[in-house]
Design a protein around this motif. Structure first.
Motif, mmCIF file in Angstrom:
data_model
loop_
_atom_site.group_PDB
_atom_site.id
_atom_site.type_symbol
_atom_site.label_atom_id
_atom_site.label_comp_id
_atom_site.label_asym_id
_atom_site.label_seq_id
_atom_site.Cartn_x
_atom_site.Cartn_y
_atom_site.Cartn_z
ATOM 1 N N LYS A 79 0.465 -1.377 -0.250
ATOM 2 C CA LYS A 79 -0.086 0.366 -0.161
ATOM 3 C C LYS A 79 0.567 1.330 0.157
ATOM 4 O O LYS A 79 -0.033 2.488 0.689
ATOM 5 N N SER A 80 2.471 1.320 -0.320
ATOM 6 C CA SER A 80 2.950 2.429 -0.835
ATOM 7 C C SER A 80 2.393 3.330 -2.123
ATOM 8 O O SER A 80 1.988 2.639 -2.626
ATOM 9 N N TYR A 81 3.286 4.222 -1.938
ATOM 10 C CA TYR A 81 2.692 4.753 -3.183
ATOM 11 C C TYR A 81 3.604 4.373 -4.127
ATOM 12 O O TYR A 81 3.057 4.447 -5.856
ATOM 13 N N LEU A 82 5.002 3.796 -4.197
ATOM 14 C CA LEU A 82 5.891 3.343 -5.345
ATOM 15 C C LEU A 82 4.570 1.797 -5.465
ATOM 16 O O LEU A 82 4.528 1.976 -6.453
ATOM 17 N N TYR A 83 4.098 1.200 -4.645
ATOM 18 C CA TYR A 83 3.941 0.362 -5.374
ATOM 19 C C TYR A 83 2.343 0.247 -5.846
ATOM 20 O O TYR A 83 2.530 -0.615 -6.784
ATOM 21 N N THR A 84 1.932 1.491 -5.184
ATOM 22 C CA THR A 84 0.625 1.391 -5.668
ATOM 23 C C THR A 84 0.385 1.965 -7.251
ATOM 24 O O THR A 84 0.376 1.113 -8.137
ATOM 25 N N ARG A 85 1.850 2.991 -7.119
ATOM 26 C CA ARG A 85 2.495 2.984 -8.856
ATOM 27 C C ARG A 85 2.271 2.656 -9.697
ATOM 28 O O ARG A 85 2.331 2.148 -10.815
ATOM 29 N N GLU A 86 3.314 1.464 -9.589
ATOM 30 C CA GLU A 86 3.506 0.263 -9.734
ATOM 31 C C GLU A 86 2.207 -0.803 -10.422
ATOM 32 O O GLU A 86 2.922 -1.137 -11.875
ATOM 33 N N HIS A 87 1.554 -1.205 -9.412
ATOM 34 C CA HIS A 87 0.013 -1.988 -9.672
ATOM 35 C C HIS A 87 -0.402 -1.689 -10.198
ATOM 36 O O HIS A 87 -1.329 -2.381 -10.349
ATOM 37 N N GLN A 88 -0.951 -0.112 -10.048
ATOM 38 C CA GLN A 88 -2.252 0.347 -10.494
ATOM 39 C C GLN A 88 -2.571 0.558 -11.660
ATOM 40 O O GLN A 88 -1.869 0.609 -12.656
ATOM 41 N N GLN A 89 -4.141 -0.286 -12.336
ATOM 42 C CA GLN A 89 -4.107 -0.599 -13.805
ATOM 43 C C GLN A 89 -5.666 0.263 -13.495
ATOM 44 O O GLN A 89 -6.720 0.038 -12.494
#
Ligand SMILES: Cc1cc2nc3c(=O)[nH]c(=O)nc-3n(C[C@H](O)[C@H](O)[C@H](O)COP(=O)(O)OP(=O)(O)OC[C@H]3O[C@@H](n4cnc5c(N)ncnc54)[C@H](O)[C@@H]3O)c2cc1C
Ligand SMILES: Cc1ncc(C[n+]2csc(CCOP(=O)(O)OP(=O)(O)O)c2C)c(N)n1
Ligand code: SF4
Ligand code: SF4
Ligand code: SF4
Ligand SMILES: [Mg+2]
Lengths: 597, 352
Positions: free
Chosen positions: B229-239
């Motif tokens: 739920k981090s900024y980076l993870y969300t940006r990498e996995h948001q679709q």
């Protein structure tokens, strides 16, 4: 856009709008903070470093800083930068021991200054501490130039003038009064001086050649000559009905002086409508407060003389229209007659150098203005420099001071054998203002208080006594409020792109929508798609390098930033920091200037 | 926490809405969230949604429970009504408020702890009843206020700040809401206002329960490597799977779309939701299809976002279902609202 180069001091300097607009780049926000802390002496000395005459300028400066002041873009009126300068001068302690002094051992170089106006005085101020022997030749028997002979005492008290001039002269300047230089050639041929500075001003008032000028000469006065004659006590009265022709700042001093010498019906006759006036708005207000009438759209056509005596002036009346672009067109109407006992011409000044021979290697252009190097102020003859009104036509005191500083650097280089263009570039210091989690070394809390109104001495009293200073200065309460209005533009927002996690906190908190994170583009395109349109093209956009997570960029529109520091307070990674910017200027023989205290 | 008030200085180009209010008139107190909290970004999106929908602040009630997320209603719409309930009990308060005054616009702000642990029963029944409200679930995978324990939305295997993996299954509020018959279900990301603001506006227009699950990174306890739920993870996995825009009913509909490229869903208040991009074969009004699609796509770790499901007619809204009068109960004369013991006796006699 390419990432902004914040290593160039010019970027942050431009953000400090007042300092950038000030010809001498006075560190305004720093002196305002010093005043806020009650450190009036420090504030005075900081001022003195760049503008040399804080007491004089705190009353009379043309204040180009104020229209530029950031506050005008978020509030109605600018910070009263000029009148706060006066506060520092009025409330300071004795500074005698803190002023620069001249060394006993001289450096063996001799410099002549012609004229004892502000330009020459600044040259002496900068060179004396370096061991130069400076001689000033002055036509009159007192120093100060137009500051003394033309600016009336009700705006600038004599004691203030004397004290600040004396701070310079007492370093041991060799000042020769009643010594007009009649031939520059012989001065140069004498060979006594290593360099010569011409600070003789723009001494000739412009003429108005219309019918009746000669016949009515006894009652037609040239503004600057007339003011000088009043200043030195040769003139002490004027007729009851006075017409002033022209509407610049000289006209304002002429009409207000007339009001004190017996003028009852005083009219300032302007050729154009009000928005085209040269006089500063505050001078117009002060004149109107003294019941001077300002008449627009009237052009003089003839002086009317009866029995060899002036009875009045005929004018052509115009109807003015201003188009959408602000261009003026005037349609002639009828001719009208205004009765008058005296007329004062205040339609401008020009340079005049009858005492400079034209065959000594000093070139003049077709307007009889010397040809100068714009940076060094050197004329076409090596070792002869010009500054102040003599260099560029009538300007003002603060420009004269800045010319003086620049000419002093040139003279120093000239005497040391350093090429004149080798001038140390301005440097900068940037120091974080962070003091605690959300505490800063400046007050970042925006205060919506309005500009403080200067109190004026009551009308009857000021007209009764000629030299009575009209402005009384701010009260302590007013000072406390006015200092709060300064936005501390020198406390800069400094961004480190590699730290940003693009959380948007700064973008969301900014009260004036300065910040945007978006994809990069060309400036014009970017200006249109920010959090708010960036329409003020005079104000820069800061553009970061690519941000780590998305390769987008952080953009800041400098236009409306109120330096509240909230972006830095809300940033989790300190990618934004508030850092105090100090512009380091160089003066003759001194590479950079450091803070007063 | 900032000690100063936000400067009153304003940008001169701030647009006034139909009520003559600017964005700044929809702000609240200075936030006390940690600097960089996703919740603050959602607050900013909420401010924009209310401004852009010309909502009068005095006609709004802000409701919340306990948690950092639940504190945020203080930071928007200072001119609105508000109620900060006990932990997890906001849906009950919201149901009561909706019952009493159906003219109010209700916004509930909750967290993954408030909604999916202690308050999961409360939220479930509010969905089931289809209470007319916008329900914003600020989802950071932790109990932020109590220092970062895993919440029920933490993904199995995601690591705590100290490096320990979560071993329990997570509850997905989107799938939960779909299974409970929700009529409006969306997921978004605090870092994507372009997507979030139109969703919030549509949610305000929706008559019924509008769930918006917003991934909202907790900078202090859940923004590290190993967090999902981090900024980076969300940006990498948001679709951003579903793209839509919200067309208020006042706006003349001018754009012409080729048939098949968009799909429009009419809202009960006359506005429209226009889907401009959906995955091949995706039908945002087909509950079963949407649930299948999400199960399929989320398996790989993707975080599909957008207005995922919308069917305003799937279930009646609470007032419609209970056939309450159009007039808000709060406006009703007291003797009509409470006809007295004689009327009660008569009613009870009828049941005997
Ligand atoms: C009426 C009036 C009001 C003004 N009010 C303001 C104001 O409020 N604020 C402001 O900033 N500016 C004001 N100015 C402008 C300002 O005074 C000048 O721009 C400034 O004084 C120029 O300084 P300077 O050193 O170049 O020359 P000056 O001040 O003109 O000094 C030149 C000196 O050289 C002497 N001199 C001339 N020729 C010779 C010679 N051959 N030999 C020896 N000495 C010589 C003169 O006697 C004089 O003392 C005003 C000007 C006028 C006319
Ligand atoms: C009845 C009750 N039980 C437990 C708590 C302690 N508590 C406070 S906030 C919170 C969890 C909040 O988590 P979440 O809703 O996700 O909010 P966040 O802070 O993460 O935004 C808990 C368990 C409480 N306040 N009241
Ligand atoms: S607000 Fe202060 S620092 Fe900024 S331009 Fe005005 S006087 Fe200068
Ligand atoms: S200091 Fe930061 S938050 Fe404040 S006005 Fe400037 S950019 Fe905006
Ligand atoms: S607050 Fe800091 S980390 Fe967040 S977007 Fe702004 S600069 Fe980046
Ligand atoms: Mg949480």
């Amino acid at each position: 856009m390419r990432p902004t180069d914040v290593k160039d001091p010019d970027y942050f300097h431009k953000v400090v709008d007042c300092q950038y607009a000030c010809p001498a780049h006075t560190n305004v926000p720093e002196y305002i903070r010093l005043i806020a802390q009650g450190r009036y002496t420090d504030a005075y000395l900081l001022n003195r470093q760049s503008n040399v005459f804080p007491g004089i300028l705190g009353r009379t400066c043309d204040r180009p800083c104020e229209p530029a002041c950031r506050r005008t873009r978020v509030d109605e009126k600018p910070v009263a930068i000029c009148r706060l300068k006066r506060v520092a001068a009025d409330l300071r302690d004795d500074v005698t021991d803190l002023l620069p002094t001249a060394p006993a051992k001289k450096n063996g170089k001799r410099v002549a200054c012609i004229g004892a106006g502000p330009a020459s005085l600044v040259v002496a101020n900068d060179l004396m501490p370096l061991g130069y022997e400076v001689t000033i030749f002055e036509k009159l028997s007192v120093p100060g130039g137009l500051m003394r002979s033309n600016i009336p005492a009700f705006r600038l008290p004599e004691e203030v003038l004397n004290e600040e001039i004396d701070m310079i002269l007492r370093m041991g300047v060799d000042i020769r009064y009643d010594s007009p230089v009649k031939s520059l050639k012989s001065l140069l041929d004498g060979g006594a001086f290593d360099a010569v500075f011409v600070g003789s001003g723009a001494p000739r008032g412009k003429e108005l050649k219309i019918p009746g000028r000669e016949e009515a000469a006894a009652n037609i006065h040239i503004g600057i000559d007339w003011l000088e004659s009043v200043a030195f006590g040769h003139t002490d009265k004027i007729g009851e009905r006075v017409l002033i022709i022209g509407v610049g700042n000289t006209a304002m001093d002429c009409c207000r002086t007339s009001a004190r010498l017996g003028g009852k019906s005083i009219k300032v006759m302007a050729r154009k409508p009000r928005q085209f006036f040269k006089a500063s708005p505050w001078e117009l207000e002060d004149a109107e407060e003294e019941n001077v009438e300002i008449v627009v759209d009237h052009e003089p056509t003839a002086f009317v003389v009866e029995n060899g005596r002036l009875t009045g002036v005929r004018f052509q009346r115009y109807e003015s229209t201003i188009d959408a672009k602000g261009k003026l067109s005037q349609k002639p109407l009828d001719e009208v007659f205004f009765p008058a006992d005296d007329v004062i011409l205040a339609i401008g000044q020009e340079n005049a150098f009858p005492w400079i021979e034209r065959d000594i290697g000093i070139e003049f252009d077709k307007w009889d203005v010397p040809v100068l190097d714009a940076t060094t102020f050197e004329s076409t003859r090596k070792g002869v420099f010009f500054g102040g009104d003599a260099a560029m036509g009538p300007k003002n005191i603060i420009w004269a001071a800045e010319h003086g500083h620049q000419a002093a650097i040139s003279i120093h280089n000239h005497c040391e054998g350093i090429p004149l263009h080798e001038r140390p570039a301005p440097g900068m210091n940037l120091v974080s203002a962070k003091m605690g989690l959300h505490e800063w070394s400046y007050k970042n809390d925006y205060n919506p208080v309005g500009r403080q109104k200067m109190t004026h001495v009551d009308l009857a009293e000021r007209l009764r006594e000629f030299g009575r200073e009209v402005e009384v200065g701010f009260t302590p309460e007013q000072v406390a409020r006015e200092v709060e209005r300064c936005l501390n533009c020198d406390v800069q927002t400094v961004f480190t792109d590699r730290l940003c996690i693009e959380c948007d906190a700064c973008v969301d908190v900014c009260p004036v929508l300065c910040l945007t994170i978006t994809s990069n583009g060309e400036e014009e395109d970017l200006r249109g798609r920010l959090s708010a349109p960036a329409e003020n093209l005079d104000q820069a956009l800061f553009v970061s390098g690519p941000l780590p997570q998305t390769r987008r960029v952080m953009i800041k529109d400098e236009d409306l930033c109120v330096h509240c520091g909230l972006c830095a307070e809300r940033c989790p990674t300190a990618a934004w920091d508030m850092q105090k910017f100090d512009l380091l200027l160089s003066y003759a023989g001194r590479k950079t200037c450091t803070k007063a205290a | 926490m900032s000690y100063i008030r936000k400067p009153v200085a304003r940008h001169p180009s701030l647009r006034a809405n139909a009520l003559g209010l600017t964005l700044r008139d929809y702000e609240g107190a200075m936030s006390t969230m940690c600097a960089g909290c996703g919740h603050d970004s959602i607050t900013a999106a909420i401010v924009r949604a209310f401004h852009e929908t010309d909502t009068p602040p005095y006609m709004v009630a802000k409701l919340s429970g306990i948690g950092c997320s639940s504190k945020t209603p203080t930071y928007f719409l200072s001119g609105a009504h508000g109620f900060n309930s006990a932990h997890g009990r906001m849906p009950a308060i919201a149901t009561g408020a909706a019952a009493a005054n159906r003219a109010l616009t209700l916004i509930g702000v909750s967290g993954d702890g408030d909604s999916l642990s202690i308050g999961i029963g409360q939220m479930s029944h509010a969905i089931r009843r289809n209470v007319n409200m916008l329900y914003v679930l600020e989802n950071n995978g932790v109990y932020g206020l109590t220092k970062g324990q895993f919440s029920a939305s933490a993904d199995p295997g995601s690591k705590s700040k100290r490096g320990e993996p979560n071993t329990q299954q997570s509850i997905d509020p989107v799938l939960l809401a779909l299974s409970l018959g929700a009529t409006f279900v969306a997921r978004s990301f605090s870092g994507d206002k372009d997507q979030l603001v139109p969703i919030l506006k549509a949610g305000l227009a929706h008559r019924g329960f509008a769930l918006v699950d917003v991934v909202s990174p907790c900078v202090t306890f859940n923004d590290h490597d190993g967090s999902t739920k981090s900024y980076l993870y969300t940006r990498e996995h948001q679709q951003a799977a579903i793209e839509m825009s919200f067309v208020p009913h006042r706006e003349e509909i001018v754009a012409q779309y080729a048939p098949g490229t968009t799909r429009e869903v009419a809202m009960h208040d006359g506005s429209l939701v226009r889907f401009s991009k959906v995955p091949d074969g995706y039908d945002p009004t087909d509950r079963r299809m949407v649930m299948d699609w999400l199960l399929e796509h989320q398996r790989s770790g993707a975080i599909p976002t957008g207005l995922l499901f919308l069917d305003p007619d799937a279930n009646p809204e609470m007032h419609a279902a209970s056939k309450t009068p159009e007039m808000p109960l709060t406006d009703m004369p007291y003797d009509k609202l409470c006809p007295g013991s004689a009327a009660l006796d008569a009613l009870q006699r009828g049941y005997r």
